[in-house]
Design a protein around this motif. Sequence first.
Motif, PDB file in Angstrom:
ATOM      1  N   GLN A  89       0.825  -1.202   0.000  1.00  7.82           N
ATOM      2  CA  GLN A  89       0.000   0.000   0.000  1.00  7.82           C
ATOM      3  C   GLN A  89       0.859   1.252   0.000  1.00  7.82           C
ATOM      4  N   ILE A  90       1.903   1.271   0.815  1.00  6.71           N
ATOM      5  CA  ILE A  90       2.828   2.416   0.856  1.00  6.71           C
ATOM      6  C   ILE A  90       3.487   2.593  -0.503  1.00  6.71           C
ATOM      7  N   HIS A  91       3.914   1.497  -1.117  1.00  9.76           N
ATOM      8  CA  HIS A  91       4.548   1.557  -2.438  1.00  9.76           C
ATOM      9  C   HIS A  91       3.580   2.156  -3.463  1.00  9.76           C
ATOM     10  N   ASN A  92       2.320   1.725  -3.435  1.00 12.33           N
ATOM     11  CA  ASN A  92       1.311   2.235  -4.369  1.00 12.33           C
ATOM     12  C   ASN A  92       1.051   3.722  -4.143  1.00 12.33           C
ATOM     13  N   ILE A  93       0.988   4.147  -2.897  1.00 12.37           N
ATOM     14  CA  ILE A  93       0.774   5.563  -2.582  1.00 12.37           C
ATOM     15  C   ILE A  93       1.968   6.382  -3.065  1.00 12.37           C
ATOM     16  N   ASN A  94       3.167   5.886  -2.831  1.00 10.36           N
ATOM     17  CA  ASN A  94       4.357   6.592  -3.290  1.00 10.36           C
ATOM     18  C   ASN A  94       4.376   6.713  -4.809  1.00 10.36           C
ATOM     19  N   ASP A  95       3.950   5.669  -5.512  1.00 13.74           N
ATOM     20  CA  ASP A  95       3.847   5.733  -6.975  1.00 13.74           C
ATOM     21  C   ASP A  95       2.873   6.823  -7.408  1.00 13.74           C
ATOM     22  N   LEU A  96       1.773   6.963  -6.673  1.00  9.75           N
ATOM     23  CA  LEU A  96       0.796   8.006  -7.006  1.00  9.75           C
ATOM     24  C   LEU A  96       1.404   9.397  -6.865  1.00  9.75           C
ATOM     25  N   TYR A  97       2.190   9.616  -5.809  1.00 12.91           N
ATOM     26  CA  TYR A  97       2.843  10.914  -5.626  1.00 12.91           C
ATOM     27  C   TYR A  97       3.828  11.197  -6.759  1.00 12.91           C
ATOM     28  N   LEU A  98       4.570  10.178  -7.185  1.00 11.87           N
ATOM     29  CA  LEU A  98       5.517  10.370  -8.283  1.00 11.87           C
ATOM     30  C   LEU A  98       4.799  10.683  -9.588  1.00 11.87           C
ATOM     31  N   LYS A  99       3.694   9.987  -9.848  1.00  9.10           N
ATOM     32  CA  LYS A  99       2.904  10.254 -11.055  1.00  9.10           C
ATOM     33  C   LYS A  99       2.293  11.647 -11.002  1.00  9.10           C
ATOM     34  N   LEU A 100       1.841  12.054  -9.831  1.00  8.91           N
ATOM     35  CA  LEU A 100       1.292  13.397  -9.656  1.00  8.91           C
ATOM     36  C   LEU A 100       2.338  14.434 -10.040  1.00  8.91           C
ATOM     37  N   GLY A 101       3.564  14.255  -9.580  1.00 12.60           N
ATOM     38  CA  GLY A 101       4.634  15.193  -9.890  1.00 12.60           C
ATOM     39  C   GLY A 101       4.921  15.282 -11.381  1.00 12.60           C
ATOM     40  N   LYS A 102       4.918  14.130 -12.052  1.00 16.03           N
ATOM     41  CA  LYS A 102       5.138  14.112 -13.501  1.00 16.03           C
ATOM     42  C   LYS A 102       4.033  14.878 -14.221  1.00 16.03           C
ATOM     43  N   LYS A 103       2.819  14.710 -13.751  1.00 18.33           N
ATOM     44  CA  LYS A 103       1.691  15.385 -14.396  1.00 18.33           C
ATOM     45  C   LYS A 103       1.719  16.892 -14.151  1.00 18.33           C
ATOM     46  N   VAL A 104       2.092  17.288 -12.940  1.00 17.72           N
ATOM     47  CA  VAL A 104       2.218  18.722 -12.653  1.00 17.72           C
ATOM     48  C   VAL A 104       3.256  19.319 -13.600  1.00 17.72           C
ATOM     49  N   CYS A 105       4.375  18.642 -13.751  1.00 19.24           N
ATOM     50  CA  CYS A 105       5.438  19.112 -14.639  1.00 19.24           C
ATOM     51  C   CYS A 105       4.931  19.230 -16.077  1.00 19.24           C
ATOM     52  N   PHE A 106       4.248  18.213 -16.552  1.00 23.17           N
ATOM     53  CA  PHE A 106       3.714  18.216 -17.917  1.00 23.17           C
ATOM     54  C   PHE A 106       2.762  19.387 -18.148  1.00 23.17           C
ATOM     55  N   TYR A 107       1.770  19.528 -17.271  1.00 24.53           N
ATOM     56  CA  TYR A 107       0.771  20.587 -17.456  1.00 24.53           C
ATOM     57  C   TYR A 107       1.368  21.980 -17.223  1.00 24.53           C
ATOM     58  N   ARG A 108       2.321  22.085 -16.309  1.00 20.81           N
ATOM     59  CA  ARG A 108       2.984  23.375 -16.070  1.00 20.81           C
ATOM     60  C   ARG A 108       3.724  23.828 -17.325  1.00 20.81           C
ATOM     61  N   LYS A 109       4.490  22.909 -17.908  1.00 27.16           N
ATOM     62  CA  LYS A 109       5.235  23.241 -19.124  1.00 27.16           C
ATOM     63  C   LYS A 109       4.295  23.519 -20.289  1.00 27.16           C
ATOM     64  N   SER A 110       3.204  22.759 -20.386  1.00 28.13           N
ATOM     65  CA  SER A 110       2.215  22.978 -21.446  1.00 28.13           C
ATOM     66  C   SER A 110       1.620  24.380 -21.364  1.00 28.13           C
ATOM     67  N   LYS A 111       1.502  24.872 -20.153  1.00 27.77           N
ATOM     68  CA  LYS A 111       0.941  26.208 -19.940  1.00 27.77           C
ATOM     69  C   LYS A 111       2.012  27.294 -20.058  1.00 27.77           C
ATOM     70  N   GLY A 112       3.270  26.901 -20.191  1.00 26.83           N
ATOM     71  CA  GLY A 112       4.353  27.850 -20.359  1.00 26.83           C
ATOM     72  C   GLY A 112       4.790  28.534 -19.075  1.00 26.83           C
ATOM     73  N   LEU A 113       4.579  27.856 -17.951  1.00 26.53           N
ATOM     74  CA  LEU A 113       4.964  28.416 -16.652  1.00 26.53           C
ATOM     75  C   LEU A 113       6.282  27.831 -16.181  1.00 26.53           C
ATOM     76  N   THR A 114       7.063  28.634 -15.499  1.00 19.76           N
ATOM     77  CA  THR A 114       8.251  28.132 -14.818  1.00 19.76           C
ATOM     78  C   THR A 114       7.824  27.592 -13.452  1.00 19.76           C
ATOM     79  N   GLN A 115       8.716  26.856 -12.825  1.00 15.30           N
ATOM     80  CA  GLN A 115       8.437  26.393 -11.465  1.00 15.30           C
ATOM     81  C   GLN A 115       8.239  27.591 -10.549  1.00 15.30           C
ATOM     82  N   GLU A 116       9.039  28.604 -10.731  1.00 15.34           N
ATOM     83  CA  GLU A 116       8.951  29.826  -9.922  1.00 15.34           C
ATOM     84  C   GLU A 116       7.577  30.491 -10.067  1.00 15.34           C
ATOM     85  N   GLN A 117       7.104  30.601 -11.292  1.00 13.93           N
ATOM     86  CA  GLN A 117       5.801  31.235 -11.535  1.00 13.93           C
ATOM     87  C   GLN A 117       4.667  30.436 -10.906  1.00 13.93           C
ATOM     88  N   LEU A 118       4.673  29.127 -11.110  1.00 12.13           N
ATOM     89  CA  LEU A 118       3.629  28.295 -10.517  1.00 12.13           C
ATOM     90  C   LEU A 118       3.665  28.409  -9.006  1.00 12.13           C
TER      91      LEU A 118
END
Length: 85
Positions: A10-39
């Motif tokens: 269960q912990i492993h699955n939850i950790n995988d979800l957090y990692l996938k969440l981070g990848k998606k934030v990165c994808f959508y942030r870049k798609s919107k043309g935002l820097t990490q600083e701006q977001l």
Amino acid sequence: RGLGDVYKRQIHNINDLYLKLGKKVCFYRKSKGLTQEQLAENIGKSRSFISALESPDIICKVKLNTLFDIADELEIPPHYLLEDD
């Protein structure tokens, strides 16, 4: 298999979800043309928080209200950040 094994999976699955969440934030942030600083600034967090969230090597836990803030800033429904591909 004991309860310890179930808990570890269960912990492993939850950790995988957090990692996938981070990848998606990165994808959508870049798609919107935002820097990490701006977001970060737009949601009231630090750039280092966004960097940790997007890192494939760091488990960065995110509060629900922060998830909603990120989704609002990226102009996407929150569930886009949680869906399995």
